[in-house]
Scaffold this active site. Structure first.
Site, PDB file in Angstrom:
ATOM      1  N   LYS B  94      20.309  50.614  63.391  1.00 22.41           N
ATOM      2  CA  LYS B  94      21.395  51.573  63.650  1.00 22.41           C
ATOM      3  C   LYS B  94      20.988  53.017  63.383  1.00 22.41           C
ATOM      4  O   LYS B  94      21.473  53.943  64.022  1.00 22.41           O
ATOM      5  CB  LYS B  94      22.614  51.221  62.794  1.00 22.41           C
ATOM      6  CG  LYS B  94      23.300  49.923  63.198  1.00 22.41           C
ATOM      7  CD  LYS B  94      24.032  50.049  64.501  1.00 22.41           C
ATOM      8  CE  LYS B  94      24.862  48.820  64.828  1.00 22.41           C
ATOM      9  NZ  LYS B  94      25.399  48.888  66.209  1.00 22.41           N
ATOM     10  N   GLU B 116      32.864  54.698  64.033  1.00 24.59           N
ATOM     11  CA  GLU B 116      33.534  53.417  63.816  1.00 24.59           C
ATOM     12  C   GLU B 116      32.511  52.470  63.225  1.00 24.59           C
ATOM     13  O   GLU B 116      31.309  52.668  63.403  1.00 24.59           O
ATOM     14  CB  GLU B 116      34.061  52.853  65.138  1.00 24.59           C
ATOM     15  CG  GLU B 116      33.031  52.064  65.976  1.00 24.59           C
ATOM     16  CD  GLU B 116      31.843  52.891  66.467  1.00 24.59           C
ATOM     17  OE1 GLU B 116      31.968  54.118  66.551  1.00 24.59           O
ATOM     18  OE2 GLU B 116      30.782  52.289  66.746  1.00 24.59           O
ATOM     19  N   SER B 382      16.822  42.832  64.163  1.00 23.45           N
ATOM     20  CA  SER B 382      17.534  44.108  64.131  1.00 23.45           C
ATOM     21  C   SER B 382      17.999  44.549  62.748  1.00 23.45           C
ATOM     22  O   SER B 382      18.171  45.726  62.496  1.00 23.45           O
ATOM     23  CB  SER B 382      18.741  44.038  65.081  1.00 23.45           C
ATOM     24  OG  SER B 382      19.575  42.953  64.718  1.00 23.45           O
TER      25      SER B 382
END
Lengths: 264, 400
Positions: B94, B116, B382
């Site tokens: 991220k 968010e 990830s």
């Protein structure tokens, strides 16, 4: 001739448009609410078609929409309810909703149902004018439905003129950068923005909404454009224990000077 | 990061084939238009690229390793490589996106950042870069997720972010995104919205894909050194909104020989209502300003997804993936909650790596196919699994 267009010929000023959520407070209250609004003096009525994810709406309309959906309201149910609406009201009637339910119902079928119920206009805040022009404009014309678009204080003059060229009936001016139901009232920024809109001499009348909840708000708006739109304030005042939902009293308070300063 | 994927880049209106676009209320038009007009100019500038890559190197710890997982390879009979995005600062891919978007926000002169978050990973990555750049940060998170992802809420608060509870709808990621968009409508001038995935109105899907593309750029270089070939045979990645998959696929999109496979969250199975497999069970529609494949009722109301992994619990999917699926450039398979859990425990025991539940969905694809000995398979790992320990402990207790 479309009822919205005829209406503004007959009454160009001091209009009150009222938004309510279909299927709220009860699944079958849609027609009674329309009838109450009509008799209380609303000039135009916006029938809110609820959506699960209403991005442009504040908590009040979100809440009423959720209840309406829980009550079982769908596009199909609404059209069934509205079949007989023209026996109750001769006022301009619009649907205001979001693009996805319109697309899933089928745009052509949606407009066809609107026409056969005798409805006059459709407001889909998340339908970009460019997509409308490319994909839907002819369809709206075919069913004699007025497309109404929003402009905001951030909208450039060239874009306002573009939106004016696509709009029929009226342009929906959003009073400030906000979701629906803000309680800030009408500030100087909004008034000077409406003054600028007026100076553009647009083809369409302008109605202003978002944040209008009092007599004072409405008077200020009336001085600058063809009318005001009230939504969250009405929904907040709907009282399901009363046979008339408390609508006549609310509309009266909104449109008539009162000595009771506590409502301001 | 140049626009080289012509076939899989959006057109000027933000459409990948029939998916994408910017279906936003007029209140957002100016902000979104500004981004549309500026984003390529800014992120392709030398100034931006230098700062972005410097921060990725010194602050995030890139390049992330490409690790040849020998025990896993032995078990499945292929050469399996793990792209270790779990080793990034804050524990997931991220941050590649938030580093890029915070630089973009500064360039646009924005003073306030909103985001968010579902599982909290994107919220933490946003709070982190806001602390780094000294910008005010507000993160919207569904009240259900605030309870089930408490450690990430604490991290965001320690990093100085304000976490606001989204109380509407199912009180999860979809609703947090609605609230963030409403905040942006109410603060158009000073605020930039750092969206966490390849979703939302154009240009976000393309912007986030380009910022995540560093993953596949590195895979190419690293694979060449390790195998003598820069192209793998397979790339596997999990897909919620789809940002890590977009990043892992990006530089292989025009390489037809590379087989791209996304793992959607099947939840309790795509035949049940408890699923988040938007491509398998969805229908074309609009969510958060974007035309994509969407879980919805016949009436066009968006339905509540289910996945054991909060990060994949989204009823839509990035428009790039909807297009890759439709055009058959990539394939997507659904992985159930149980399959993902098993894959997580397998990686822990075979390789000593505890993956995030999201990434475990990608790992679970290994057991769903037969492989050839020489196949080079890259799995995008990830994120790391610290945040999922409570869920993993429950499974351990069940097994004991």
């Amino acid at each position: 001739m479309n009822r919205i267009i005829t209406h503004f010929h007959e009454k160009p000023q001091e209009n009150l448009a009222v938004y309510f959520t279909a299927g709220y407070p009860e699944i079958n209250s849609t027609l009674s609410v329309i009838s109450q609004l009509d008799q209380s003096g609303a000039d135009l009525i916006e029938i809110g078609l609820p959506f699960s994810d209403p991005l442009a709406d504040g908590p009040v309309i979100q809440h009423s929409g959720k209840i309406a959906l829980d009550n079982g309201l769908t596009s199909a149910v609404l059209f069934e309810q509205l079949k007989s609406v023209r026996t109750l009201s001769g006022k301009p009637l619009l649907i205001m909703g979001y693009l996805n339910p319109f697309l899933q119902f089928g745009p052509e079928a949606f407009l066809q149902h609107m026409e056969s119920c005798g409805l006059d206009g459709l407001i889909l805040p998340d339908l970009p004018p460019e997509i409308f022009e490319k994909t839907f404009q002819k369809m709206f014309q075919r069913y004699n439905i007025c497309p109404v678009f929003l402009v905001t204080p951030e909208t450039s003059e060239s874009r306002i003129r573009y939106i004016d060229s696509l709009s029929k009936g009226f342009i929906y001016a959003v009073s400030s950068s906000s979701t629906t139901g803000s309680t800030g009232g009408i500030g100087q920024v909004a008034l000077s923005y409406l003054g600028k809109l007026k100076a553009l001499s647009l083809n369409n009348p302008v109605l202003t909404g978002f944040g209008i909840s009092t007599f004072n708000d409405l008077q200020q708006i009336w001085a600058q454009c063809q009318g005001g739109i009230v939504g969250s304030a009405l929904i907040n005042n709907i009282d399901k224990k009363k046979a008339d939902f408390g609508i006549p009293a609310f509309i009266q308070k909104l449109t008539q000077q009162s000595n009771d300063t506590s409502t301001q | 990061m140049k626009s080289e994927n012509t076939q899989f880049s959006p057109d000027p209106d933000g459409f990948y084939g029939e998916y994408g676009g910017a279906f936003i209320p007029e209140m957002l038009y100016s902000n979104v238009k500004q981004l549309q007009d500026e984003y390529l100019k800014i992120i392709e500038s030398v100034e931006f690229q230098e700062k972005y890559h410097q921060l990725l190197k010194d602050y995030v710890g890139r390049p992330s390793p490409l690790y040849e997982a020998t025990n896993l390879s032995k078990k499945y009979g292929a050469r399996i490589f793990l792209k270790r995005e779990d080793l990034n600062h804050t524990g997931a891919h991220k941050i590649n996106n938030t580093i890029g978007q915070i630089l973009l926000a500064k360039k646009l002169g924005k003073k306030r950042i909103i985001a968010e978050t579902g599982a909290g990973q994107h919220g933490v990555a946003t709070a982190t870069v806001c602390a780094l750049m000294q910008l005010q940060c507000v993160v919207y998170m569904g009240s259900t997720d605030i309870i089930r992802q408490a450690p990430n809420v604490a991290r965001m608060k320690m990093l100085g972010a304000e976490v606001r509870s989204a109380e509407s709808g199912s009180k999860t990621l979809k609703d947090a995104t609605n609230e963030a968009i409403r905040d942006w409508i109410n603060h158009p001038a000073d605020t930039h919205y750092i969206i966490g995935s390849v979703v939302g109105p154009h240009p976000y899907p393309d912007l986030v894909a380009r910022l995540q593309a560093v993953i596949s750029a590195e895979i190419k270089d690293q694979l060449l050194l390790k195998t003598g070939k820069s192209l793998p045979d397979f790339v596997l990645a999990c897909v919620g909104g789809g940002s890590n998959a977009a990043g892992a696929f990006y530089h292989f999109l025009n390489e037809a020989a590379v087989c791209l496979i996304g793992a959607e969250a099947g939840g309790e199975g795509i035949k049940t209502s408890k699923t988040a497999a938007s491509l398998q069970v969805g229908k074309k529609g609009i969510i958060h300003g974007c035309m994509t494949s969407l879980m919805q009722t016949a009436d066009g109301q968006i339905t509540e997804p289910h996945s054991i992994s909060a990060g994949l619990d989204y009823p839509g999917i990035g428009p790039l993936h909807a297009w890759l699926y439709k055009s058959e450039r990539a394939t997507y398979e659904s992985v159930t909650d149980d399959e993902a859990l098993n894959a997580a425990f397998e990686l822990a025991s075979l390789e000593g790596i505890i993956p995030a539940l999201e990434s475990a969905h990608a790992l679970a694809l290994l057991a769903k196919r037969s492989w050839k000995k020489n196949d080079i398979v890259v799995v995008n790992l990830s994120g790391r699994g610290d945040k999922d320990l409570a869920t993993y402990m429950k499974k351990l207790e069940k097994n004991e």
